[in-house]
Enzyme design. Sequence first.
Site, mmCIF file in Angstrom:
data_model
loop_
_atom_site.group_PDB
_atom_site.id
_atom_site.type_symbol
_atom_site.label_atom_id
_atom_site.label_comp_id
_atom_site.label_asym_id
_atom_site.label_seq_id
_atom_site.Cartn_x
_atom_site.Cartn_y
_atom_site.Cartn_z
ATOM 1 N N GLY A 52 0.807 -1.218 0.000
ATOM 2 C CA GLY A 52 0.000 0.000 0.000
ATOM 3 C C GLY A 52 0.838 1.264 0.000
ATOM 4 O O GLY A 52 1.943 1.300 -0.545
ATOM 5 N N SER A 53 0.324 2.265 0.690
ATOM 6 C CA SER A 53 0.868 3.621 0.541
ATOM 7 C C SER A 53 2.317 3.795 0.947
ATOM 8 O O SER A 53 2.947 4.772 0.540
ATOM 9 C CB SER A 53 0.011 4.593 1.354
ATOM 10 O OG SER A 53 -1.313 4.540 0.879
#
Lengths: 581, 370
Positions: free
Chosen positions: A277-278
């Site tokens: 993810g981020s």
Amino acid sequence: MTGLGMPIARPVSPALVVGRRRIRVVAACFAIAFVSIAARLVDMTMQRPSEPRVAGGEPVPANAPDPRRADIVDRNGELLATNMRVPSIYADPAQIHDIDRAADELAAVLSGVAADELKRRLRAAKRFAWVKQESTAAEQAAVLRLGIPGVGFRSTEKRVYPRGRLAAHAVGFVDIDNQGLAGLEHAAQAVLVGGAPSGKAPLVTSLDLRVQQVVREELLRAHERFHTKGAVGIVLDRETGELLSLVSLPDFDPNQARRASADSRKNRATGQTYELGSVFKVLSTAMALDSGKVALRDGFDATEPLRIGRHVIRDDHAKKRTLSVPEIFMYSSNIGTAKMVFAAGGGEALRGFFERAGMLTKPVLELPELAKPQLPKRWVDITTATVAFGHGMAVTPLQFVDAVAALAGDGTRVPPTLLRRAPDEVPPRQRVIEARTAEDMRWLMWLTVEKGTGTQVRDTGYLVGGKTGTADKFNPNGRGYLRGAVIASFVAVFPLEAPRYVVLVMLDEPRGDAGSRGLRYGGWTAAPVVREIISRIGPVLGVPPSSALARAEFEDRLLTAQRGQPGRRKEAWVAAVVARD
Amino acid sequence: MIALPRTDRTLVGSWWWTVDRVLLASIAALLLVGTILVFAASPPVSERIYGDGTRFIVKHIVFLGPALTLLFGVSLLAPRGVLRLGVLMLGLFTLLLVLTLFLGLEVKGARRWLIVAGTQIQPSEFVKPALAVVAAYLLSRRDGLQGAPEAVALVGLVLFVVVQQPDLGMAAVIGFVAGLQLFVAGLAWPWLAGLAGLAALGAIQAYLVWPHFQQRVDAFLDPHSVGYQVEQALRAVTAGGMLGRGPGEGRTKFLLPDAHADFIFAATAEEFGVLACLLLLLLFAFVVLRGLWGVHRAADRFTQLAAVGLIGQIGIQAVINMAVNLNLVPTKGMTLPFVSYGGSSLLALAIAAGMLLALTRRNARLEIDR
């Protein structure tokens, strides 16, 4: 023949004569029988002279030279794995008069030996069966007191892990025959048993047990608090590439590895890939800035969701305006990051960057449990966009930490290792990005901790930079992503004024509680763990608290940036912490 | 005793000059060897059963006195006396034998033992020699084989009871002795073949009826497993080597449940070596062949047949026992005559040996009134 010429007048009956003849036959038969038995007797001694003539002819199994394995120690010489000579108990079932009784008596004095199971084994075996391997001196004494014939002892070498679970995945374990099955025990098998049988130098790992202890403790607390399915904690010294800590939860006791579940034996830090993810935006942002096509001051329009073919990329808490690069990073904008990557050259550029960071191939480390990254087949636009914010490409936490170590320092990386490296043993550094870009990255990461999604990590006494990540979990059983199941992570670098240590905490499916305001986001679950780890290991590693001067430098740069953005409201920079990264 | 003059006509004097002194000496030697071996082999078993290692030794020696007395006493008898004793014994012990079926002590699934006045006795041991004598008498009473049906009927009756116990080893010996006597009595070869067939049928029947018998035969035929006792016995023999581990050094005796009795031969091999076993074997062979040589001179059919039966009994027991110890034949519980521990066995054998000595005395003959 009847009596003719015989001195006795009495007639000899024909039957008596027949009888005499037949008695001779009987005598011959008996003679043959006795001779056969004599032959058999001699034959038995002649043919089997090799049978041992000691101790009731107990068959002693070939006692293969038990290779003494070298010890495994941490970087400061603390024992992680060593050997103990222990008695193993075996039996020759053929010599045991009453197997049932013997098994009952043995089971009564030996822990972990079930009578029924022992009976079955003793009956199945012909001449040799282990009663209990790796027993203790006390149990040996108890068995000797029983005095059951046919039961014997062999001194065997047992691998012992004094620290138990502490470094289970890194150290690994051995099988009953002392062959490495996992971890360093397997990977370094040849080194551990090679060389002279005695006085062997221990295998020195890069691990620092003091750090390992802290990481495991804090990680375990989060693991239990958020009921995660798994958790990973890594501390890497980016100067030398040494892993100071490698924790994967749930873990197991290597002293009883056979009883551990496959899930707990899985090394999630190196043997499992995740869509992170981020936190991946650290990489894509670094790539964009390093390409020279994107500058910190550049703005990208995040007013509208990004449409690529039939796919739509949205921001969770969209600002619906043009965002600068620091804002994109701070607020973790998916739209902005994707546009930034396209501006920097798109898929080809991103792929090339990952290649330089060593993320397209299987990681290299002294462990057998290494997972290949799962890469997109083609770097088309939609894939490039999603990979830019950490979806559609899965890597091991180890590889991610390795890449971040390059970006957060001077832009170079050293292959990571689990073995201690002397300063002159550090391999040449490879450049991944320019030093200037790395400096920008440090500032962006500091900004995230100071003003963005990572404020939970602020109060450590050190200048810390980091990035949060909350990835929706890919549904392994079908298409799309699991609702509500996330990978929450936080990657941090400290001390920022002289970046040395990279810390990653990753929680697999945390369930938020009141303390995290019910949120599972990396900023609320993983970040506090990193804060605790950094504030505890900093002093242990001898890192002096960051000075006010160093802090001021980062503050100054912020103010300069703000001044350089006329017309932008101040609140844009000091905006309240966004709830969602 | 050598001082006895040949002219001595007293009972003992004439006995000394007429008895087969070599055979007597051989049997005495067997008894002596047996005593030594019981000393060597029985303590662990005794320890296991009674918690006292000397029990079997003491009992064996206690029985040795009466045994020697019986041996000597019986050997004084004339053939007619032997016959009378045989009839008497057969009557008494057959009665006891039948009683075992109802009152017998059950040991390992068989009723073979009676408790009389506090001691266990095994009537079948005594029936064995008595039956040989009486069967010999029945065979010799008529010309040729005219007496055979009566003898066969009597043996069949005893066999029936023994099989009921069941005691297959005993039945085999009794059957063998009877067959031997019929053979020497001149039974035609076709009949003998039929008899052998009958024995084989009986064995097959036994295999089908008695699981323990089946088990032993299977264990013998299976090349990978011989029973526990036999395996121990084999190891004992090989472990001892030519000269043995030395007296008292044996280990197998601790593992053999019957080291003092049925497997004393193996225990001997371990402690005293195969050489000692060969000497023991030689002694048995000598007793049997010397006995047969004596019988060969027998002047009448009764002494001939009775003596052959008695020798056959001792010989076949010795052969089977040693063969079992060396895994040449399937396991069959059988004592090694004169050597194994065993009260009833020892006394009965003393009587049998006494009868044999009596029957092989010079000029021993039985006039049968027709």
